[in-house]
Write a protein that holds these residues in place. Structure first.
Motif, PDB file in Angstrom:
ATOM      1  N   THR A 130       0.849  -1.188   0.000  1.00  0.00           N
ATOM      2  CA  THR A 130       0.000   0.000   0.000  1.00  0.00           C
ATOM      3  C   THR A 130       0.885   1.238   0.000  1.00  0.00           C
ATOM      4  OG1 THR A 130      -1.725  -1.171   1.227  1.00  0.00           O
ATOM      5  CG2 THR A 130      -1.846   1.229   1.188  1.00  0.00           C
ATOM      6  N   ASN A 131       0.636   2.144  -0.954  1.00  0.00           N
ATOM      7  CA  ASN A 131       1.432   3.361  -1.094  1.00  0.00           C
ATOM      8  C   ASN A 131       0.576   4.565  -0.720  1.00  0.00           C
ATOM      9  OD1 ASN A 131       1.934   1.479  -3.783  1.00  0.00           O
ATOM     10  ND2 ASN A 131       3.810   1.995  -2.713  1.00  0.00           N
ATOM     11  N   ILE A 132       1.012   5.361   0.270  1.00  0.00           N
ATOM     12  CA  ILE A 132       0.300   6.559   0.709  1.00  0.00           C
ATOM     13  C   ILE A 132       0.953   7.779   0.069  1.00  0.00           C
ATOM     14  CG2 ILE A 132      -0.508   7.891   2.683  1.00  0.00           C
ATOM     15  CD1 ILE A 132      -1.621   5.058   2.552  1.00  0.00           C
ATOM     16  N   HIS A 133       0.121   8.688  -0.480  1.00  0.00           N
ATOM     17  CA  HIS A 133       0.646   9.865  -1.167  1.00  0.00           C
ATOM     18  C   HIS A 133       0.207  11.143  -0.454  1.00  0.00           C
ATOM     19  CE1 HIS A 133       1.873   7.116  -4.245  1.00  0.00           C
ATOM     20  NE2 HIS A 133       0.629   6.744  -4.496  1.00  0.00           N
ATOM     21  N   SER A 134       0.920  12.214  -0.726  1.00  0.00           N
ATOM     22  CA  SER A 134       0.679  13.481  -0.034  1.00  0.00           C
ATOM     23  C   SER A 134      -0.567  14.202  -0.531  1.00  0.00           C
ATOM     24  CB  SER A 134       1.900  14.400  -0.199  1.00  0.00           C
ATOM     25  OG  SER A 134       2.155  14.640  -1.575  1.00  0.00           O
ATOM     26  N   ASN A 135      -1.146  13.788  -1.653  1.00  0.00           N
ATOM     27  CA  ASN A 135      -2.321  14.476  -2.197  1.00  0.00           C
ATOM     28  C   ASN A 135      -3.626  13.817  -1.766  1.00  0.00           C
ATOM     29  OD1 ASN A 135      -2.139  12.135  -3.652  1.00  0.00           O
ATOM     30  ND2 ASN A 135      -2.457  13.084  -5.654  1.00  0.00           N
TER      31      ASN A 135
END
Length: 750
Positions: A426-431
């Motif tokens: 799972t990849n969490i992004h700043s947007n």
């Protein structure tokens, strides 16, 4: 496309959350004092159905309806689509207890229905403004306008524009009681009493130090004017009273930008306001603008870091907010496809001064929302051909959407995955989005394979059926992605390992291995063939294991010495349709020469290791032995063994031609001088060695002493006391492949 206020969006797509909570302590998220208002935020999922507020003071309890809120300084924003409701109460709201404009006490009831019964929860708070009051303050709330001016403000210098009619009317109409006039373009102002204005929905209030005027939007006495292309709602109220020979006039004008906002398709929401809201009556200039969110202003550096943009174009102030700005909201919906909209509670402060350096502070509260937009979820195939791995990334998944299950070519897996070969990250992004990376090996059982014979490639196909859910409603939807990869098809490769007893081969099965047939020489490798030749074979769905014992059919032996020799075994891979040899696996291993050995090669050479231990004690010296031709001595000897290697047609070999075979026979002889003690009929006086070949496999037999055979011959070593012609059952000590017991009766048939 113009913005719509969130209230309209909420009515269009309102969804009540269904989470269970223990009580109001979990439901009331916030009770906080801000610069000019008190705010209560409530989680709708925790407080029951049909929630609303009541204002409470010493005179009674007052339900805060839509109209009552606009008149009395309350703003209720029920964002049911986000499971959120918020009450903002002006410090000058009707039922706030005001002490010297420095301390304000609020008393509310939060009313909700639980199990069919109405329940009230008391919510109380005392607030003190964190900033001193400006001489003039204008608040543009979402449902009303409010103006407050300091009651001891000095009279302005000079004459104000458009005041002649007001002054004249006030001069002739003024009494000691306070009256109000509303100015509209091309209409004569008509004085009215404060009681009349109250009946019309206006509120005029005198505190210890300020005059307050509040009006809902859209009143009959307000008007819309367009300033620099932006609609502005104006209520120009003048409060006046005659005090002896002096007429006092107080300008209570309220003007608010009614710009609904705009947006572009990919990045920003925008909102505009004229720098001067009403040029006909305003002389404000030197404007300073501060921006914030959810009723809190932020420092300029913080605003820049978050991507908020404040620009002035000519006489217009333009605010740009990124969709993904911090403190904003994003909500997802499924209407066949996945849609989303963005919400931002804009809070704007504009400070202006007039020619007398009197400061006016404007505050705007605007809830901006985009229309529904298609959510751009996407997948990227980042496959690694070298590692034979599908790497599929599912990106731009909104923060309120969660992956719950995946189907790989119809095989269902729940999240988190328990499969040992398939991995998910799972990849969490700043947007405010996230993504999922899946790694699936080409060889995993879920992959579908297809051979494209003409291109000599294999097609690997993976259909990924994502099941996602929108929180907190748990509304499911599906997203399909298909990825393929092409890999060159290569023939199977065996792993081979040497051991004392022979050579072991292992082949891990691949889906495309059916394109080849496995053979030992010209014979297909089957369980029957393995049993016939003494191979040990096991074949499962995962792999083929084949152990080839030493001296079984198919071996070739080279570099024979008294210490060691090398055995080679070859497995052939043939085209499934044409049977042509495509490739092979060849393994050569060293073996210790611990016993007797005879090798009959296909090129017509006999190699023999013979054990002379029985005659060494009688005085035989192995190094002095010879074949029938005495000049053919051993090429290597030790204390008990000898090694001979010679062409079949040399050294006096005797050739005997049978009906189906040909035999080459020679004899290791001991000189009588070496064996004076040999006298018994049972004593060994020679060792016979021979190689027999089938006639069907011979290509050249006598031509120019050249010898060619398809197969290795059958060898025998016979220890005899007399001539081999008299032996009926010779002893076969050791033979190479094929493992056929030597039988004189068969070998010497003509």
């Amino acid at each position: 496309m113009a913005f719509v206020f969130l209230l309209g969006v909420a009515l269009f797509i309102s969804v009540w959350a269904s989470a269970k909570c223990d009580g109001v302590p979990q439901g009331v998220e916030l009770m906080e004092c801000r610069d000019r208002f008190f705010v209560i935020a409530v989680d709708l999922s925790c407080i029951g159905s049909e929630p609303h507020f009541e204002a409470v003071d010493d005179t009674g309890v007052y339900p805060i309806t839509k109209q009552y809120a606009a008149e009395c300084g309350y703003s209720v924003n029920a964002l049911t689509v986000l499971g959120h409701m918020e009450l903002r109460a002006s410090y000058f709201s009707c039922h706030a207890e005001n002490k010297d404009d420095k301390m304000f006490t609020f008393n509310f009831n939060l009313v909700a229905t639980h199990d069919g019964e109405e329940v009230r929860y008391a919510l109380n708070k005392t607030c003190s403004p964190s900033l001193p009051w400006s001489p003039r303050e204008v608040t543009c709330e979402i449902n009303y306008m409010e103006v407050s001016v300091r009651s001891d403000v000095a009279c302005p210098t000079g004459a104000k524009r458009d005041w002649d009619a007001v002054v004249q009317t006030a001069h002739f109409s003024a009494t000691s009681d306070w009256q109000v006039m509303f100015q509209k373009p091309e209409q004569e102002p008509v004085p009215m009493s404060l009681s009349e204005t109250h009946r019309r929905g206006y509120v005029f209030q005198l505190t210890d130090g300020r005059l307050v005027f509040r009006t809902p939007y859209g009143q009959p006495d307000s008007f819309i004017t367009v300033v620099d292309g932006i609609p502005v709602e104006v209520v120009h109220a003048t409060l006046f009273s005659r005090q002896s020979w002096v007429v006092l006039l107080v300008n209570m004008e309220a003007a608010c930008s009614m710009h609904e906002g705009s947006f572009d398709e990919s990045t920003h929401m925008r909102w505009q306001a004229p720098e001067v809201l009403n040029p006909l009556v305003s002389d404000l200039h030197n404007t300073q603008v501060n921006i914030g969110v959810n009723g809190k202003l932020v420092e300029q550096s913080v605003a820049e870091e978050r991507g908020y943009i404040v620009e002035k174009h000519n006489n217009t102030i333009q605010i740009s907010i990124p969709y993904t700005a911090e403190e904003g909201y994003r909500k997802s919906f499924v209407i066949e496809d996945l849609y989303q909209f963005y919400i931002f509670n804009l809070y704007l402060e504009k400070i202006s001064v007039d020619e007398d350096l009197v400061e006016t502070r404007f505050r705007y509260y605007r809830t901006l929302s985009t229309p529904l937009m298609l959510c751009p979820i996407f997948t990227v195939n980042r496959m690694d051909l070298e590692q034979r791995l599908f790497i599929v990334y599912l990106g731009d998944v909104p923060e309120d959407v969660e992956l719950v299950a995946i189907h790989f070519n119809g095989h269902e897996f729940t999240v988190p995955l328990n499969n040992t070969s398939i991995h998910m990250i799972t990849n969490i992004h700043s947007n405010n989005t996230h993504g999922y990376t899946l790694e699936v090996p080409f060889d995993d059982p879920v992959i579908i394979h297809e051979i494209l014979r003409e291109e000599s490639v294999m097609k690997h196909k993976l259909d990924i059926y994502y099941t996602l859910t929108i929180l907190p409603e748990n509304e499911h939807f599906n997203y399909l992605a298909s990825v393929t990869a092409l890999t060159y098809v290569s023939s199977p490769v065996f792993d081979a390992v040497c051991s004392e007893s022979g050579i072991s081969f292992k082949l891990d099965h691949q889906p495309f291995h059916y394109l080849w047939k496995i053979s030992i020489g010209s014979d297909l490798l089957t369980s029957e063939l393995a049993a016939q030749h003494g191979y040990i074979m096991s074949n499962s769905s995962q792999s083929l294991l084949l152990h080839v014992p030493l001296f079984t059919h198919g071996y070739q032996y080279k570099n024979v010495t008294l210490k060691e020799y090398f055995g080679t075994f070859e497995i052939l891979l043939r085209d499934h349709e044409t049977s042509e040899i495509q490739s092979s696996t060849v393994k050569t291993c060293p073996f210790n020469t611990t016993t007797e050995l005879i090798v009959c090669s296909t090129d017509g050479r006999m190699t023999v290791v013979a054990d002379l231990s029985p005659v060494v004690s009688s005085g035989v010296i192995p190094a002095r032995t010879s074949l029938i031709r005495e000049h053919c001595g051993p090429i290597e000897a030790d204390n008990t063994r000898v090694l001979f290697s010679f062409p079949l047609h040399t050294c006096g070999s005797i050739i005997k031609l049978g009906k189906n075979s040909v035999t080459y026979k020679n004899k290791i002889s001991f000189s009588k001088k070496q064996t004076p003690a040999i006298s018994s009929n049972n004593d060994i006086d020679s060792v016979t060695v021979q190689c027999t070949y089938p006639l069907a496999g011979l290509h050249r037999l006598f031509s120019a002493y050249r010898f060619e055979s398809d197969t290795a011959g059958v060898g025998c070593i016979v220890h005899s006391a007399h001539s081999t012609d008299d032996l009926q059952s010779p002893t076969v000590l050791q033979t190479p492949v094929p493992s056929t017991r030597c039988n004189f009766q068969d070998l010497f048939k003509y």
